[in-house]
Scaffold this motif. Sequence first.
Motif, PDB file in Angstrom:
ATOM      1  N   SER A 456       0.843  -1.196   0.000  1.00  0.00           N
ATOM      2  CA  SER A 456       0.000   0.000   0.000  1.00  0.00           C
ATOM      3  C   SER A 456       0.878   1.245   0.000  1.00  0.00           C
ATOM      4  O   SER A 456       1.968   1.256   0.573  1.00  0.00           O
ATOM      5  CB  SER A 456      -0.927   0.006   1.220  1.00  0.00           C
ATOM      6  OG  SER A 456      -0.173  -0.102   2.414  1.00  0.00           O
ATOM      7  N   ALA A 457       0.371   2.280  -0.635  1.00  0.00           N
ATOM      8  CA  ALA A 457       1.130   3.530  -0.734  1.00  0.00           C
ATOM      9  C   ALA A 457       0.185   4.707  -0.684  1.00  0.00           C
ATOM     10  O   ALA A 457      -0.977   4.624  -1.119  1.00  0.00           O
ATOM     11  CB  ALA A 457       1.943   3.563  -2.026  1.00  0.00           C
ATOM     12  N   LEU A 458       0.682   5.792  -0.163  1.00  0.00           N
ATOM     13  CA  LEU A 458      -0.045   7.056  -0.149  1.00  0.00           C
ATOM     14  C   LEU A 458       0.732   8.061  -0.981  1.00  0.00           C
ATOM     15  O   LEU A 458       1.919   8.300  -0.731  1.00  0.00           O
ATOM     16  CB  LEU A 458      -0.201   7.573   1.284  1.00  0.00           C
ATOM     17  CG  LEU A 458      -0.846   8.955   1.416  1.00  0.00           C
ATOM     18  CD1 LEU A 458      -2.312   8.907   1.002  1.00  0.00           C
ATOM     19  CD2 LEU A 458      -0.712   9.473   2.847  1.00  0.00           C
ATOM     20  N   LEU A 547      -8.808  -0.183   5.290  1.00  0.00           N
ATOM     21  CA  LEU A 547      -7.452  -0.475   5.757  1.00  0.00           C
ATOM     22  C   LEU A 547      -7.194  -1.966   5.769  1.00  0.00           C
ATOM     23  O   LEU A 547      -6.164  -2.450   5.293  1.00  0.00           O
ATOM     24  CB  LEU A 547      -7.251   0.099   7.160  1.00  0.00           C
ATOM     25  CG  LEU A 547      -7.263   1.627   7.295  1.00  0.00           C
ATOM     26  CD1 LEU A 547      -7.170   2.016   8.757  1.00  0.00           C
ATOM     27  CD2 LEU A 547      -6.142   2.239   6.510  1.00  0.00           C
ATOM     28  N   GLN A 548      -8.123  -2.734   6.319  1.00  0.00           N
ATOM     29  CA  GLN A 548      -7.962  -4.180   6.384  1.00  0.00           C
ATOM     30  C   GLN A 548      -7.927  -4.785   4.985  1.00  0.00           C
ATOM     31  O   GLN A 548      -7.132  -5.687   4.707  1.00  0.00           O
ATOM     32  CB  GLN A 548      -9.106  -4.790   7.191  1.00  0.00           C
ATOM     33  CG  GLN A 548      -9.121  -4.377   8.647  1.00  0.00           C
ATOM     34  CD  GLN A 548     -10.405  -4.776   9.347  1.00  0.00           C
ATOM     35  OE1 GLN A 548     -11.257  -5.439   8.769  1.00  0.00           O
ATOM     36  NE2 GLN A 548     -10.547  -4.358  10.596  1.00  0.00           N
ATOM     37  N   GLU A 569      -3.148   9.886  11.885  1.00  0.00           N
ATOM     38  CA  GLU A 569      -1.844   9.238  11.976  1.00  0.00           C
ATOM     39  C   GLU A 569      -1.983   7.728  12.134  1.00  0.00           C
ATOM     40  O   GLU A 569      -1.146   6.966  11.642  1.00  0.00           O
ATOM     41  CB  GLU A 569      -1.067   9.820  13.154  1.00  0.00           C
ATOM     42  CG  GLU A 569       0.354   9.289  13.273  1.00  0.00           C
ATOM     43  CD  GLU A 569       1.094   9.887  14.450  1.00  0.00           C
ATOM     44  OE1 GLU A 569       2.201   9.411  14.751  1.00  0.00           O
ATOM     45  OE2 GLU A 569       0.560  10.831  15.061  1.00  0.00           O
ATOM     46  N   ALA A 570      -3.045   7.295  12.808  1.00  0.00           N
ATOM     47  CA  ALA A 570      -3.263   5.855  12.968  1.00  0.00           C
ATOM     48  C   ALA A 570      -3.466   5.176  11.622  1.00  0.00           C
ATOM     49  O   ALA A 570      -3.141   3.994  11.452  1.00  0.00           O
ATOM     50  CB  ALA A 570      -4.479   5.607  13.858  1.00  0.00           C
ATOM     51  N   PHE A 571      -3.991   5.916  10.679  1.00  0.00           N
ATOM     52  CA  PHE A 571      -4.168   5.373   9.331  1.00  0.00           C
ATOM     53  C   PHE A 571      -2.853   5.339   8.560  1.00  0.00           C
ATOM     54  O   PHE A 571      -2.485   4.327   7.975  1.00  0.00           O
ATOM     55  CB  PHE A 571      -5.210   6.215   8.594  1.00  0.00           C
ATOM     56  CG  PHE A 571      -5.215   6.007   7.110  1.00  0.00           C
ATOM     57  CD1 PHE A 571      -5.553   4.795   6.557  1.00  0.00           C
ATOM     58  CD2 PHE A 571      -4.850   7.042   6.256  1.00  0.00           C
ATOM     59  CE1 PHE A 571      -5.547   4.605   5.184  1.00  0.00           C
ATOM     60  CE2 PHE A 571      -4.839   6.856   4.890  1.00  0.00           C
ATOM     61  CZ  PHE A 571      -5.193   5.633   4.358  1.00  0.00           C
ATOM     62  N   THR A 572      -2.122   6.454   8.581  1.00  0.00           N
ATOM     63  CA  THR A 572      -0.903   6.520   7.777  1.00  0.00           C
ATOM     64  C   THR A 572       0.162   5.541   8.269  1.00  0.00           C
ATOM     65  O   THR A 572       1.012   5.114   7.502  1.00  0.00           O
ATOM     66  CB  THR A 572      -0.336   7.951   7.782  1.00  0.00           C
ATOM     67  OG1 THR A 572      -0.126   8.369   9.143  1.00  0.00           O
ATOM     68  CG2 THR A 572      -1.303   8.923   7.112  1.00  0.00           C
ATOM     69  N   ARG A 573       0.119   5.172   9.571  1.00  0.00           N
ATOM     70  CA  ARG A 573       1.091   4.201  10.087  1.00  0.00           C
ATOM     71  C   ARG A 573       0.928   2.841   9.432  1.00  0.00           C
ATOM     72  O   ARG A 573       1.877   2.059   9.378  1.00  0.00           O
ATOM     73  CB  ARG A 573       0.933   4.051  11.602  1.00  0.00           C
ATOM     74  CG  ARG A 573       1.555   5.169  12.413  1.00  0.00           C
ATOM     75  CD  ARG A 573       1.799   4.713  13.843  1.00  0.00           C
ATOM     76  NE  ARG A 573       0.591   4.159  14.451  1.00  0.00           N
ATOM     77  CZ  ARG A 573      -0.249   4.860  15.213  1.00  0.00           C
ATOM     78  NH1 ARG A 573      -0.008   6.139  15.449  1.00  0.00           N
ATOM     79  NH2 ARG A 573      -1.312   4.297  15.730  1.00  0.00           N
ATOM     80  N   ARG A 574      -0.240   2.534   8.942  1.00  0.00           N
ATOM     81  CA  ARG A 574      -0.498   1.213   8.379  1.00  0.00           C
ATOM     82  C   ARG A 574      -0.168   1.140   6.889  1.00  0.00           C
ATOM     83  O   ARG A 574      -0.344   0.090   6.272  1.00  0.00           O
ATOM     84  CB  ARG A 574      -1.968   0.833   8.620  1.00  0.00           C
ATOM     85  CG  ARG A 574      -2.286   0.728  10.097  1.00  0.00           C
ATOM     86  CD  ARG A 574      -3.766   0.608  10.368  1.00  0.00           C
ATOM     87  NE  ARG A 574      -4.329  -0.653   9.909  1.00  0.00           N
ATOM     88  CZ  ARG A 574      -5.590  -1.029  10.153  1.00  0.00           C
ATOM     89  NH1 ARG A 574      -6.390  -0.233  10.846  1.00  0.00           N
ATOM     90  NH2 ARG A 574      -6.040  -2.191   9.703  1.00  0.00           N
TER      91      ARG A 574
END
Length: 681
Positions: A456-458, A547-548, A569-574
């Motif tokens: 996954s990438a942002l 996310l999952q 931030e909890a999202f970007t950490r994954r």
Amino acid sequence: MNNAPSWNQIYCRLALDEVRDALRARVDLQGDDAGARTAGPARTDRADVEASFGDPEVVPALERLCACFQLTPFERRLLLLCAGHAMDAEFATLCGQISGDPDRHTPTFDLALTLFNGGHWMPFHAHSTLRYWELIELDDPKPPNLSPLRINAPVLQYLTDYPCHDPNLDALLILAPDSGALVPSHDACAQEIRALLLEDQDGTPPPIVQLTGPEDDAKLAVCQHAVRPLGLSVSCIDTRVLPQEIQSLQTLYRRLERQAILAPCAYVFQADVHESERVAAERALRYLLQRLSCPCIVTGDLALHVPDRQVVKVEVKRPTDEEQRTVWTDALARHAPKPIADRDLHRLLDQFDMNETQIRTVCRNWRATSQAHGGSAETSATPFERLWRQCRTQSRTPVSGLARVLEPTPIEWDVLILPDREKRILHTIVEQVRHRRQVYREWGFAEQGAAGLGISALFAGTSGTGKTLAARIIGSALQLDVYHVDLSAIVSKYIGETEKNLEAIFRTAETSGAILLFDEADALFGKRTKVQESKDRWANMEISYLLQRMEAYTGLSILTTNLQSSMDEAFTRRLRFIVQFPFPQHQQRASIWQGVFPKQTPTGTLDYAKLARPEISGGVIRSIALNAAFHAARDGGVVEMQHLAQATREEFAKTEKTLLPQLVADWVETSTEVTQAEELM
């Protein structure tokens, strides 16, 4: 060709002799001239025939039919009377003599009561065995005792050893074609289904088997291999064409049950239906499954709740890596125009998760295109490139308007102007996609858990900075489709609908190895809120679901955002990669301008330093270049600075932004001087 009658045909003829005798006796009793009665065939000695042809271990079809439908002796004779009328002309003659009218030569209930002792009115009732199961048919149900009768064609075919065919089911049933050998994991599914059907159910119908999993193509073959050793054929039914009215469903049930008795089979209900059709399909399917006593198998993910019936789920998974390798090796040996290197086969296995049908179809198509590509544009492609293209095409699945498929086109990395660090991250993404199966499966990382295996990438940056272009360049480098998903378009205000839309996209892309590009992620992934209202809880659930799903997806999924600072931030950490797309500075803008025009575009003397003055993104630069090309085509075919100045002013006017005059004032100086000199001359 052996034209000798079968034992069932002989036994049926013997049974018809008994009914014929009753007809002859009635004609004689009515006082008709014995000489006028047509002489029938000589009576065959039953004991001699049974001694010559009979097999004590084989129950004749007639007796099996009577036992299955629990026919009384009277009903048995009435059925034989109708069968004799259909098979032997003497029966019609005798019936006409008994009625006193040669035109009234068909059997009736009234005639049967006259002929056979023990007759009663129950067989005339609409719910009697003969009429309920449509073993016989009435031309005119009112009055039933005088209506001409005829035996139903499939019943007559069953009694005389011909294939049973019910024309009333032609529009519904599809006889499954023969299938080849299964891969070992699918053969194990077939054996599991067979064991379930063979279990002693204490007189109750066997359990309903529901086949789940992604392998739609293989499910039918699994069904065939499961039931054919049991002497059953496979008949497929598309649940989308099942009737909805109770009376029609009741009639269909009776015909399906009768057909399964006459021609033992298992019904496979194909229930892969659209969400809008789900309720109707479940209702009709539940009605039939609750009543049918033959083996029934359902494919699809419908929620099956059948009263008093056990439902057992069997998952048909994709062939394993080793099974796919075996199928590829066999298919290439049969169909490949030329051998391929082991490393190329490894690349196919790394990228495409295909079933047996797809693999064999790809190889056949590859051979056909290799034989026919001479003289076309395909001649520039290598054999392996054509094979790869076939794989991509065959594994591509319609995305039902939820995404736009961007096929790979030749785009060089040079057109993407980014800092070196960001470009290195993009190259790393490509490397991980190429080798993900080797690392995950061959090197054992997948055994550590199913989650977290997705790449996954942002991509973060303002609009027009090259996020979508970067995704397309990755697709070009990997020769993979990019599924471009506008998240703002699939996010629904209805609870649960967003997850369904996302699941449909992921499921579609899973087998093709496509790159998923979720654009406008801000529509869904802003700051996760505290749960103050029910809508907040559902919004957070949508984020968690995506996310999952991204972590479980075996390919590459990319999110784009214009405002990374607004993301939790909890999202970007994954996310495994985060790539920044900064707004281009003067030097980067000059580089973008230098590469924006295709090689075929005729350009004049362009000053890229001057062009880079306006602070605009790469996307805006490409838009200006395109519009300038159209202006140049109108004026004679060469892109000059004045065309770019005009296109720039139009672009700023379109977006209602202010363009400082000094930024473009000297773009047209040279052109203006030339024009003025020409006017003086």
